[in-house]
Motif scaffolding. Structure first.
Motif, PDB file in Angstrom:
ATOM      1  N   GLN A 118      -3.475  10.884  18.267  1.00 36.73           N
ATOM      2  CA  GLN A 118      -5.002  10.671  18.535  1.00 36.73           C
ATOM      3  C   GLN A 118      -5.731  11.776  17.394  1.00 36.73           C
ATOM      4  N   ASN A 119      -5.193  13.165  17.392  1.00 34.00           N
ATOM      5  CA  ASN A 119      -6.277  13.974  16.677  1.00 34.00           C
ATOM      6  C   ASN A 119      -6.427  13.639  15.018  1.00 34.00           C
ATOM      7  N   LEU A 120      -4.221  13.498  14.145  1.00 36.05           N
ATOM      8  CA  LEU A 120      -4.242  12.723  13.205  1.00 36.05           C
ATOM      9  C   LEU A 120      -5.170  12.099  13.441  1.00 36.05           C
ATOM     10  N   LEU A 121      -5.271  10.892  13.335  1.00 33.96           N
ATOM     11  CA  LEU A 121      -6.093   9.273  13.497  1.00 33.96           C
ATOM     12  C   LEU A 121      -7.719   9.890  13.075  1.00 33.96           C
ATOM     13  N   ILE A 156      -1.637  10.649   5.832  1.00 32.16           N
ATOM     14  CA  ILE A 156      -1.304   9.926   6.197  1.00 32.16           C
ATOM     15  C   ILE A 156       0.054   9.537   6.420  1.00 32.16           C
ATOM     16  N   GLN A 157       0.605  10.485   5.175  1.00 33.39           N
ATOM     17  CA  GLN A 157       1.543  10.697   4.980  1.00 33.39           C
ATOM     18  C   GLN A 157       2.710  11.446   6.611  1.00 33.39           C
ATOM     19  N   ASP A 158       1.891  12.794   7.202  1.00 34.41           N
ATOM     20  CA  ASP A 158       2.023  12.896   7.781  1.00 34.41           C
ATOM     21  C   ASP A 158       2.564  12.895   9.114  1.00 34.41           C
ATOM     22  N   ILE A 159       1.437  11.291   9.377  1.00 40.21           N
ATOM     23  CA  ILE A 159       1.509  10.781  10.527  1.00 40.21           C
ATOM     24  C   ILE A 159       3.120   9.735  10.505  1.00 40.21           C
ATOM     25  N   LYS A 160       3.307   9.432   9.158  1.00 38.87           N
ATOM     26  CA  LYS A 160       4.242   8.312   9.342  1.00 38.87           C
ATOM     27  C   LYS A 160       5.490   8.889   9.358  1.00 38.87           C
ATOM     28  N   THR A 161       5.063  10.548   8.773  1.00 38.54           N
ATOM     29  CA  THR A 161       6.610  10.959   9.042  1.00 38.54           C
ATOM     30  C   THR A 161       7.286  10.761  10.331  1.00 38.54           C
TER      31      THR A 161
END
Length: 180
Positions: A118-121, A156-161
């Motif tokens: 939620q924080n990353l989003l 986005i790359q971080d959350i995907k990983t």
């Protein structure tokens, strides 16, 4: 002669019962193996609950011992289906590239709604708003706008990983559950 005829009939019918019991057992095994291969729950239609029926004693799907491990089969199939779902989600994550809206939707459909995601989003949403504001003021070649887009892509790359890591861990758990 009549007694001899009855003995022969009884022997013949006993042999026929045994012959078809073996055929039935082989068919049952083949159906069960097919169900396992195709990740299906195998539950034949002829199941009855009458425990006094002696004609089914000794058969592979008799009333008392019919599929005593049906619960295990259901768990195995559920785990297999979960693995397939996770594999599909992993492919979807790779396919969406850097589209934040698709990523946001994909994560909302998964069982991953923790505070970290939620924080990353929320961070990405904030940067997207800033990009929109900056786009209205500056050209696409502005260094600050490029910097914000770069930060957005990195987040986005971080959350995907991180999402892929969690899904792979869930897949490992489902695989061990299925194997068990």
């Amino acid at each position: 002669g009549k007694r001899r005829s009855q003995e022969l009939s009884k022997k013949y019918l006993g042999d026929q019962v045994e012959k078809y019991r073996i055929k039935s057992s082989n068919s049952f095994k083949a159906a069960q193996e097919f169900a396992i291969d195709q990740d299906l729950v195998f539950q034949p239609l002829g199941k009855t609950n009458n425990t006094n029926n002696k004609s089914q004693e000794g058969s592979p799907y008799g009333t008392n011992n019919f599929m005593p491990n049906i619960g295990i089969e259901v768990l195995r199939v559920e785990a297999s289906n979960q693995i397939s779902k996770i594999d599909s989600q992993l492919e979807s994550i790779d396919d969406i590239e850097n589209d934040f809206t698709k990523l946001q939707f994909l994560i909302s459909t998964m069982d991953l709604s923790t505070s970290q995601y939620q924080n990353l989003l929320a961070d990405i949403s904030g940067i997207e708003k800033e990009i929109i504001i900056q786009s209205s003021k500056y050209t696409q070649n502005d260094p600050k706008l490029k910097y914000l887009k770069n930060i957005k892509d990195l987040l986005i790359q971080d959350i995907k990983t991180k999402t892929k890591s969690v899904l792979k861990a869930q897949r490992m758990l489902a695989k061990s559950k299925m194997d068990a």
